[in-house]
Design a protein around this motif. Structure first.
Motif, PDB file in Angstrom:
ATOM      1  N   GLU A 290       0.827  -1.201   0.000  1.00 34.17           N
ATOM      2  CA  GLU A 290       0.000   0.000   0.000  1.00 34.17           C
ATOM      3  C   GLU A 290       0.870   1.264   0.000  1.00 34.17           C
ATOM      4  OE1 GLU A 290      -3.412   2.185   2.794  1.00 34.17           O
ATOM      5  OE2 GLU A 290      -2.621   0.211   3.320  1.00 34.17           O
ATOM      6  N   GLN A 293       2.380   1.750  -3.459  1.00 36.75           N
ATOM      7  CA  GLN A 293       1.378   2.201  -4.437  1.00 36.75           C
ATOM      8  C   GLN A 293       1.103   3.696  -4.283  1.00 36.75           C
ATOM      9  OE1 GLN A 293      -1.823  -0.550  -3.620  1.00 36.75           O
ATOM     10  NE2 GLN A 293      -1.251  -1.916  -5.304  1.00 36.75           N
ATOM     11  N   LYS A 294       1.037   4.176  -3.044  1.00 40.15           N
ATOM     12  CA  LYS A 294       0.804   5.600  -2.809  1.00 40.15           C
ATOM     13  C   LYS A 294       1.990   6.430  -3.294  1.00 40.15           C
ATOM     14  CE  LYS A 294      -2.402   5.228   1.084  1.00 40.15           C
ATOM     15  NZ  LYS A 294      -2.640   5.548   2.523  1.00 40.15           N
ATOM     16  N   THR A 295       3.175   5.863  -3.144  1.00 38.85           N
ATOM     17  CA  THR A 295       4.378   6.569  -3.613  1.00 38.85           C
ATOM     18  C   THR A 295       4.383   6.647  -5.146  1.00 38.85           C
ATOM     19  OG1 THR A 295       5.637   5.808  -1.694  1.00 38.85           O
ATOM     20  CG2 THR A 295       6.899   6.603  -3.585  1.00 38.85           C
ATOM     21  N   LEU A 296       3.979   5.558  -5.785  1.00 36.88           N
ATOM     22  CA  LEU A 296       3.954   5.544  -7.265  1.00 36.88           C
ATOM     23  C   LEU A 296       2.964   6.549  -7.820  1.00 36.88           C
ATOM     24  CD1 LEU A 296       4.182   1.694  -7.961  1.00 36.88           C
ATOM     25  CD2 LEU A 296       5.884   3.429  -8.559  1.00 36.88           C
ATOM     26  N   GLN A 297       1.877   6.789  -7.086  1.00 37.91           N
ATOM     27  CA  GLN A 297       0.878   7.736  -7.540  1.00 37.91           C
ATOM     28  C   GLN A 297       1.455   9.156  -7.661  1.00 37.91           C
ATOM     29  OE1 GLN A 297      -2.491   7.430  -4.924  1.00 37.91           O
ATOM     30  NE2 GLN A 297      -3.011   5.348  -5.564  1.00 37.91           N
ATOM     31  N   LEU A 298       2.474   9.446  -6.871  1.00 34.62           N
ATOM     32  CA  LEU A 298       3.109  10.764  -6.938  1.00 34.62           C
ATOM     33  C   LEU A 298       3.903  10.956  -8.234  1.00 34.62           C
ATOM     34  CD1 LEU A 298       4.489  10.994  -3.270  1.00 34.62           C
ATOM     35  CD2 LEU A 298       2.396  12.029  -4.177  1.00 34.62           C
ATOM     36  N   TYR A 299       4.213   9.851  -8.905  1.00 28.90           N
ATOM     37  CA  TYR A 299       5.041   9.927 -10.102  1.00 28.90           C
ATOM     38  C   TYR A 299       4.327   9.390 -11.348  1.00 28.90           C
ATOM     39  CZ  TYR A 299       8.609  10.594  -6.515  1.00 28.90           C
ATOM     40  OH  TYR A 299       9.332  11.055  -5.436  1.00 28.90           O
ATOM     41  N   GLU A 300       2.999   9.412 -11.336  1.00 27.20           N
ATOM     42  CA  GLU A 300       2.241   8.875 -12.469  1.00 27.20           C
ATOM     43  C   GLU A 300       2.530   9.610 -13.776  1.00 27.20           C
ATOM     44  OE1 GLU A 300      -1.827   8.933 -11.325  1.00 27.20           O
ATOM     45  OE2 GLU A 300      -1.740   6.955 -10.353  1.00 27.20           O
ATOM     46  N   GLU A 301       2.848  10.925 -13.673  1.00 27.73           N
ATOM     47  CA  GLU A 301       3.068  11.717 -14.872  1.00 27.73           C
ATOM     48  C   GLU A 301       4.474  11.562 -15.447  1.00 27.73           C
ATOM     49  OE1 GLU A 301       2.099  15.695 -13.916  1.00 27.73           O
ATOM     50  OE2 GLU A 301      -0.025  15.284 -13.558  1.00 27.73           O
TER      51      GLU A 301
END
Length: 302
Positions: A290, A293-301
């Motif tokens: 979890e 996944q939250k960390t990856l959301q910061l770098y989606e772009e």
């Protein structure tokens, strides 16, 4: 007061070849005439004080004069000097420095130290250490702002009991007046630490720190470390149960108090990235997933 000054002066003379009367007078905040009288008293006690003439003259102890070393062996003395030297540096403790000078009179001859202790304070405010130490010895309340494990900022008033240096960090075990219970605080999370003038009486029913940790809440954490993360894992968990594998990886087993709430453990495991995989407990795997996944959301772009 005079006796204490005389004893201190003897140890200073034993640890220095020559000390001037002016320097001794300044050190003990007395007149040079008083120093002359003290030297006479020391000589009368049978300690061979020699007067050295000239610009760099002063007083010293006759070469070869030694104090009795029967109480402590040289190894014990040298080890005590090393530890006390580190403590006197951290706390700026003049009393510890005085003890060091007395121990040096029965230590071995000067040589390269075989032991060194560095109680690093980079993660700790040195003033906080000294305030807490004073609070313990003088039984005074200490107050500070604190960031707890939930990242909440609170103000605490504590009755300090003892300082601990463990896991490369300083901790204070105390009675927290804010929570009305015994707590351990990590000094690196303290801010605005100050020593108050309010005194307190010791609580004789203070529990041992080991009593605060319920054994039924200690669980085994198992994780596999890849070859490129071995050094970091060994630095942190050298005493863990270890099993090396043919591919160069390592399985480690460590007991952890409330592992699902141990933020320090989670932070360390995440810092190793793909170099470590948690095997047990299964719930900890879910927590790490979890977080990632939250960390990856910061770098989606990206």
């Amino acid at each position: 007061m005079k006796l204490e000054r005389l004893i201190s002066m003897i140890y200073k003379l034993l640890n220095h070849e020559v000390l001037s009367a002016s320097l001794l007078a300044e050190e003990f905040q007395v007149s040079k005439r008083t120093i002359y009288r003290d030297i006479d008293v020391i000589c009368a006690a049978g300690i061979p004080v020699i007067s050295h003439q000239g610009i760099k003259g002063g007083y010293g102890i006759m070469d070869g004069y030694k104090m009795d070393k029967s109480l402590l062996g040289s190894y014990d003395v040298d080890s005590l000097i090393t530890v006390l030297s580190s403590l006197s540096t951290v706390f700026e403790d003049e009393r510890a420095q005085g003890t060091i000078e007395r121990l040096q009179t029965v230590g071995t001859s000067p040589q390269t130290p075989s032991l060194a202790v560095d109680l690093e304070t980079l993660r700790t405010d040195p003033d906080a250490l000294r305030h807490l130490r004073a609070g313990i010895t003088e039984r005074k309340v200490v107050c500070f702002d604190y960031i707890n494990a939930k990242n909440e900022r609170t103000t605490r008033d504590i009755e300090p009991i003892r300082l601990h240096f463990k896991y490369s960090n300083w901790y204070i075990y105390s009675f927290c007046r804010t929570r009305r219970d015994y707590r351990e605080f990590r000094l690196s999370r303290m801010m605005n630490c100050s020593l108050t003038q309010e005194t307190f009486q010791p609580h004789h029913d203070a529990p041992k720190e080991t009593d605060l940790l319920r054994q039924d809440q200690v669980s085994e954490v198992v994780f596999r470390v890849g070859p490129k993360a071995l050094a970091e894992a060994m630095d942190h968990f050298h005493q863990a149960d270890k099993q090396f594998h043919d591919d160069g990886s390592l399985t480690m087993r460590i007991p952890v108090y409330q592992p699902l709430e141990a933020r320090w453990l989670l932070s360390f495991l995440l810092s190793l990235g793909s170099g470590v995989e948690v095997l047990e407990p299964f719930e900890l795997r879910g927590i790490i997933k979890e977080k990632l996944q939250k960390t990856l959301q910061l770098y989606e772009e990206v």
